[in-house]
Design a protein around this motif. Structure first.
Motif, PDB file in Angstrom:
ATOM      1  N   LYS A 239      17.543 -24.127 -20.436  1.00 19.94           N
ATOM      2  CA  LYS A 239      17.557 -23.201 -19.302  1.00 19.94           C
ATOM      3  C   LYS A 239      18.137 -23.900 -18.083  1.00 19.94           C
ATOM      4  O   LYS A 239      17.817 -25.066 -17.821  1.00 19.94           O
ATOM      5  CB  LYS A 239      16.133 -22.716 -19.009  1.00 19.94           C
ATOM      6  N   ILE A 240      18.977 -23.186 -17.344  1.00 22.95           N
ATOM      7  CA  ILE A 240      19.596 -23.726 -16.118  1.00 22.95           C
ATOM      8  C   ILE A 240      19.386 -22.699 -15.011  1.00 22.95           C
ATOM      9  O   ILE A 240      19.664 -21.508 -15.192  1.00 22.95           O
ATOM     10  CB  ILE A 240      21.096 -23.993 -16.316  1.00 22.95           C
ATOM     11  N   ARG A 241      18.896 -23.184 -13.854  1.00 21.57           N
ATOM     12  CA  ARG A 241      18.713 -22.285 -12.711  1.00 21.57           C
ATOM     13  C   ARG A 241      19.234 -22.968 -11.454  1.00 21.57           C
ATOM     14  O   ARG A 241      18.900 -24.127 -11.174  1.00 21.57           O
ATOM     15  CB  ARG A 241      17.229 -21.929 -12.556  1.00 21.57           C
ATOM     16  N   ARG A 242      20.027 -22.247 -10.713  1.00 22.26           N
ATOM     17  CA  ARG A 242      20.593 -22.765  -9.460  1.00 22.26           C
ATOM     18  C   ARG A 242      19.782 -22.237  -8.280  1.00 22.26           C
ATOM     19  O   ARG A 242      19.251 -21.127  -8.317  1.00 22.26           O
ATOM     20  CB  ARG A 242      22.056 -22.365  -9.307  1.00 22.26           C
ATOM     21  N   SER A 243      19.685 -23.037  -7.238  1.00 19.20           N
ATOM     22  CA  SER A 243      18.900 -22.660  -6.059  1.00 19.20           C
ATOM     23  C   SER A 243      19.761 -22.824  -4.812  1.00 19.20           C
ATOM     24  O   SER A 243      20.603 -23.720  -4.731  1.00 19.20           O
ATOM     25  CB  SER A 243      17.644 -23.530  -5.970  1.00 19.20           C
ATOM     26  N   ASP A 244      19.504 -21.942  -3.839  1.00 19.60           N
ATOM     27  CA  ASP A 244      20.250 -22.008  -2.573  1.00 19.60           C
ATOM     28  C   ASP A 244      19.628 -22.992  -1.594  1.00 19.60           C
ATOM     29  O   ASP A 244      20.250 -23.329  -0.570  1.00 19.60           O
ATOM     30  CB  ASP A 244      20.283 -20.618  -1.912  1.00 19.60           C
ATOM     31  N   ILE A 245      18.417 -23.466  -1.866  1.00 17.99           N
ATOM     32  CA  ILE A 245      17.748 -24.338  -0.917  1.00 17.99           C
ATOM     33  C   ILE A 245      17.610 -25.766  -1.451  1.00 17.99           C
ATOM     34  O   ILE A 245      17.039 -26.619  -0.778  1.00 17.99           O
ATOM     35  CB  ILE A 245      16.352 -23.787  -0.562  1.00 17.99           C
ATOM     36  N   SER A 246      18.092 -26.017  -2.667  1.00 19.73           N
ATOM     37  CA  SER A 246      17.961 -27.350  -3.250  1.00 19.73           C
ATOM     38  C   SER A 246      19.339 -27.925  -3.529  1.00 19.73           C
ATOM     39  O   SER A 246      20.307 -27.197  -3.792  1.00 19.73           O
ATOM     40  CB  SER A 246      17.151 -27.278  -4.547  1.00 19.73           C
ATOM     41  N   LEU A 247      19.434 -29.229  -3.437  1.00 15.45           N
ATOM     42  CA  LEU A 247      20.686 -29.911  -3.745  1.00 15.45           C
ATOM     43  C   LEU A 247      20.884 -30.136  -5.244  1.00 15.45           C
ATOM     44  O   LEU A 247      21.961 -30.551  -5.662  1.00 15.45           O
ATOM     45  CB  LEU A 247      20.736 -31.258  -3.013  1.00 15.45           C
ATOM     46  N   PHE A 248      19.824 -29.855  -6.031  1.00 15.18           N
ATOM     47  CA  PHE A 248      19.887 -30.153  -7.462  1.00 15.18           C
ATOM     48  C   PHE A 248      19.622 -28.898  -8.283  1.00 15.18           C
ATOM     49  O   PHE A 248      18.952 -27.961  -7.833  1.00 15.18           O
ATOM     50  CB  PHE A 248      18.853 -31.236  -7.833  1.00 15.18           C
ATOM     51  N   LEU A 249      20.141 -28.904  -9.469  1.00 21.60           N
ATOM     52  CA  LEU A 249      19.882 -27.832 -10.419  1.00 21.60           C
ATOM     53  C   LEU A 249      18.475 -27.973 -11.000  1.00 21.60           C
ATOM     54  O   LEU A 249      17.914 -29.075 -11.089  1.00 21.60           O
ATOM     55  CB  LEU A 249      20.891 -27.875 -11.570  1.00 21.60           C
ATOM     56  N   THR A 250      17.906 -26.842 -11.383  1.00 25.43           N
ATOM     57  CA  THR A 250      16.652 -26.848 -12.141  1.00 25.43           C
ATOM     58  C   THR A 250      17.022 -26.647 -13.609  1.00 25.43           C
ATOM     59  O   THR A 250      17.424 -25.560 -14.019  1.00 25.43           O
ATOM     60  CB  THR A 250      15.709 -25.736 -11.665  1.00 25.43           C
ATOM     61  N   VAL A 251      16.888 -27.719 -14.379  1.00 26.94           N
ATOM     62  CA  VAL A 251      17.329 -27.703 -15.781  1.00 26.94           C
ATOM     63  C   VAL A 251      16.131 -28.035 -16.672  1.00 26.94           C
ATOM     64  O   VAL A 251      15.419 -29.010 -16.438  1.00 26.94           O
ATOM     65  CB  VAL A 251      18.465 -28.717 -16.023  1.00 26.94           C
ATOM     66  N   GLN A 252      15.924 -27.198 -17.672  1.00 26.95           N
ATOM     67  CA  GLN A 252      14.887 -27.440 -18.658  1.00 26.95           C
ATOM     68  C   GLN A 252      15.528 -27.749 -20.009  1.00 26.95           C
ATOM     69  O   GLN A 252      16.620 -27.280 -20.315  1.00 26.95           O
ATOM     70  CB  GLN A 252      13.956 -26.231 -18.794  1.00 26.95           C
TER      71      GLN A 252
END
Length: 307
Positions: A239-252
């Motif tokens: 799973k990959i999720r992008r965020s507008d408030i973080s510099l990093f991806l959320t990857v599971q």
């Protein structure tokens, strides 16, 4: 007196009747024929029930003896069948174990790394029971040291948390104290893979927002921590999720190895560097880019084990 006379008259009358019947029987033989026929019939009536009872008792005894022998034979056959089933199960388990060991022998270790096999003998035991751990049947007597990488045929399992004399504790990559530097097999995007507990997805941290990562991409050990060899499969992106408030991806990601079903593992160790002759001026080159990225995870894991 009258009573005695009556008895005497009765005796005389009986004798007279008896003598008359005896004399008549001597001349005609009717009483002998009657007694022979009636005697046989009476004897048959009396003997037949006794013979039937004797036959039933004898038959019951023979059947009882037969059933006792049959039960004993049946018990012996059941015990033999159970022993054959147990032997068959043991042979099947040995055959499966032999096939797994043959596959382990075919394992190709990374360059400058050697490997040895070990059996899993327990899970979550001892002071490290609160952690996601395994216990293997090799320790310092077999050359096992702390932080030695542990793998299986499918991929990385974890590392040695503590090594005893004859057994060692393996910290699994699913434990929250575990850290493995990885790199994508296709896009080569680096990150730090950490566990969140058994049954939970792995978290790939510190992946830049613009870094290319694909769902289903295989994650390989990068070798940057100086603990794990480079190029071994570790997990797969789910799973990959992008965020507008973080510099990093959320990857599971999910681990490639089901640690609950492990029976044998591979312990990886560095091959000793060749001895340098005096006067040549050559020195052994240190491992490139070796960084203590896993130090925090090691200290946290050891502290949790001590508690």
């Amino acid at each position: 007196m009258r009573g005695l006379k009556k008895i005497a008259i009765l005796i005389v009358a009986c004798l007279f009747v008896y003598l008359s019947l005896f004399t008549w029987n001597l001349r005609t033989g009717h009483l002998d024929a009657l007694s022979s026929h009636t005697g046989l019939d009476i004897s048959g009536i009396i003997l037949k029930p006794g013979i039937w009872v004797a036959e039933q008792v004898t038959g019951f005894w023979h059947r009882y003896i037969y059933l006792v022998g049959l039960k004993q034979e049946n018990d012996n056959l059941r015990a033999e069948a159970a022993e054959l089933r147990r032997a068959n199960m043991l042979m099947g388990a040995q055959a499966r174990s032999a096939s797994r060991l043959e596959a382990l022998l075919d394992f190709s270790s990374p360059r400058k790394w050697a490997f040895s096999g070990a059996r899993v003998i327990g899970q979550r035991m001892g002071p490290a029971g609160a952690l996601d751990t395994l216990v293997v049947d090799k320790g310092k007597a077999s050359g096992v040291t702390d932080d030695m990488p542990v793998a299986s045929l499918k991929g990385m399992v974890g590392r040695i948390l503590r090594s005893g004399v004859a057994t060692s504790t393996v910290l699994l990559l699913t434990d929250p104290n575990s850290r493995i530097a990885v790199i994508g097999a296709n896009n080569r995007s680096p990150g730090m893979l950490s566990g969140q507990g058994y049954g939970e997805p792995l978290q790939l941290r510190y992946v830049n927002q613009n870094a290319p990562v694909d769902p289903g991409e295989l994650l390989l050990s990068s070798g940057l921590t100086g603990i794990y060899p480079k190029g071994l499969p570790v997990a797969r992106v789910t799973k990959i999720r992008r965020s507008d408030i973080s510099l990093f991806l959320t990857v599971q990601a999910e681990p490639l190895v089901d640690v609950a079903g492990l029976e044998e593992v591979l312990l990886l160790s560095r091959e000793p560097e060749p001895a340098v002759e005096a006067g040549t001026g050559d020195t052994a080159a240190p491992d490139a880019q070796a960084q203590p990225d896993d130090t925090a995870g090691k200290e946290d894991a050891r502290g949790a084990a001590d508690q």
